[in-house]
Design an enzyme around this catalytic site. Structure first.
Site, PDB file in Angstrom:
ATOM      1  N   HIS A 230     -83.497  33.598  42.247  1.00 45.15           N
ATOM      2  CA  HIS A 230     -82.021  34.164  41.785  1.00 45.15           C
ATOM      3  C   HIS A 230     -82.086  35.609  41.369  1.00 45.15           C
ATOM      4  O   HIS A 230     -81.299  36.489  41.542  1.00 45.15           O
ATOM      5  CB  HIS A 230     -81.751  33.190  40.913  1.00 45.15           C
ATOM      6  CG  HIS A 230     -80.079  33.423  40.641  1.00 45.15           C
ATOM      7  ND1 HIS A 230     -79.242  32.257  39.999  1.00 45.15           N
ATOM      8  CD2 HIS A 230     -79.309  34.237  40.832  1.00 45.15           C
ATOM      9  CE1 HIS A 230     -78.185  32.319  40.222  1.00 45.15           C
ATOM     10  NE2 HIS A 230     -77.822  33.918  40.484  1.00 45.15           N
TER      11      HIS A 230
ATOM     12  N   TYR B 125     -76.006  27.676  37.747  1.00 52.93           N
ATOM     13  CA  TYR B 125     -74.616  27.545  37.858  1.00 52.93           C
ATOM     14  C   TYR B 125     -74.374  26.197  37.186  1.00 52.93           C
ATOM     15  O   TYR B 125     -72.960  26.079  36.765  1.00 52.93           O
ATOM     16  CB  TYR B 125     -73.885  27.637  39.065  1.00 52.93           C
ATOM     17  CG  TYR B 125     -74.102  28.968  39.909  1.00 52.93           C
ATOM     18  CD1 TYR B 125     -74.630  30.154  39.227  1.00 52.93           C
ATOM     19  CD2 TYR B 125     -73.714  29.093  41.298  1.00 52.93           C
ATOM     20  CE1 TYR B 125     -74.598  31.489  39.933  1.00 52.93           C
ATOM     21  CE2 TYR B 125     -73.862  30.395  41.830  1.00 52.93           C
ATOM     22  CZ  TYR B 125     -74.470  31.314  41.223  1.00 52.93           C
ATOM     23  OH  TYR B 125     -74.652  32.644  41.882  1.00 52.93           O
TER      24      TYR B 125
END
Length: 274
Positions: free
Chosen positions: A105, A47
């Site tokens: 992830h 992110y």
């Protein structure tokens, strides 16, 4: 705030997602959420906002040990040395001695899952993470992690909302007492176009988004991490905790399409149906 216990850790059922929030926007959103009572913050290496999240944690009056902080290692960094490097960078940016959850992830097509999970476990054993887990794992991969490798998986974070069924995966996770953390729980803003949700919302004096969140959070073993930049959106999501659906509401939601997957990159695994 209700919590779910997993691997000995109490996790608030509703958290703040920070995907696509960066810099000052992210810093202010996390500070606002913490001030409002959120205690579960979700970020990730990918992110590019861990530094902003870390600044907010430092600037907040809320003690670090009262905040559940999740971050994740990107799928291209799943070799043991790469995980170590990624984790050290994440922890430095987050300005914390430890994270509460450290997650894979996405599964990588060619990963050595055993070696990756062993590295995460070592990080946990050294005190860098309180628990480890995964994201975007369908049943077969989760079975491999839990049953073949024997890893103590604290959660599996996947896309889940009123328009995407996860019945097979959720049933397996409930059986194993592994919480499902729903990302994109508001179907990326597409809920308002469904009159059924609007009808239920009007009945409860709520919004379609609150109905969708209430539906998720009433399910056994389910947490949700909606992204919310503004104070108004953050408060609206918190207020979803007060909504109580009835059988008619659930029946109407059950009739909505359940095949609407909005996060499906080229490197995604083979998804389960339903």
């Amino acid at each position: 705030m209700e919590t779910i216990k997993t691997q000995g850790i109490e996790v608030p059922r509703l958290g703040l997602g920070t995907f696509k929030m960066q810099g000052k926007d992210c810093h202010e959103a996390v500070l606002s959420a913490l001030g409002m009572g959120y205690r579960h913050i979700d970020t990730a290496e990918m992110y590019a906002n861990e530094d902003a999240v870390g600044d907010a944690l430092q600037d907040s009056d809320v003690p670090r040990d009262q905040i559940h902080l999740t971050t994740k290692v990107w799928w291209q960094n799943l070799a043991p040395d790469a995980i170590r490097k990624a984790f050290d960078q994440s922890r430095r940016k987050l300005k914390t001695d430890y994270v509460d959850f450290y997650l894979i992830h996405w599964p990588a097509p060619d990963m050595n899952l055993g070696a990756a999970l062993e590295t995460l476990l070592r990080i946990k054993d050294e005190g860098g993470a309180r628990a480890i887990g995964v994201c975007n794992f369908p049943v077969a991969l989760l079975q491999q992690a839990v049953e073949e490798i024997g890893a103590p998986i604290a959660c599996n974070q996947v896309e889940y909302h009123v328009l995407l069924g996860q019945a097979k995966l959720l049933a397996y996770m409930q059986e194993k007492c592994i919480p499902l953390t729903a990302y994109a729980p508001l179907a990326q803003g597409r809920l308002a176009s469904f009159p059924e949700l609007q009808q239920i919302a009007e009945k409860h004096g709520a919004t379609a988004a609150q109905i969708a969140l209430a539906w998720l959070l009433e399910q056994d073993c389910v947490m949700a991490i909606p992204k919310a930049r503004s104070e108004a959106s953050q408060k609206s999501n918190l207020d979803a905790l007060k909504v109580r659906l009835d059988q008619d509401d659930r029946a109407m939601i059950a009739k909505l399409p359940k095949d609407q997957r909005f996060v499906n990159p080229g490197f995604a695994p083979q998804w389960d149906e339903g």
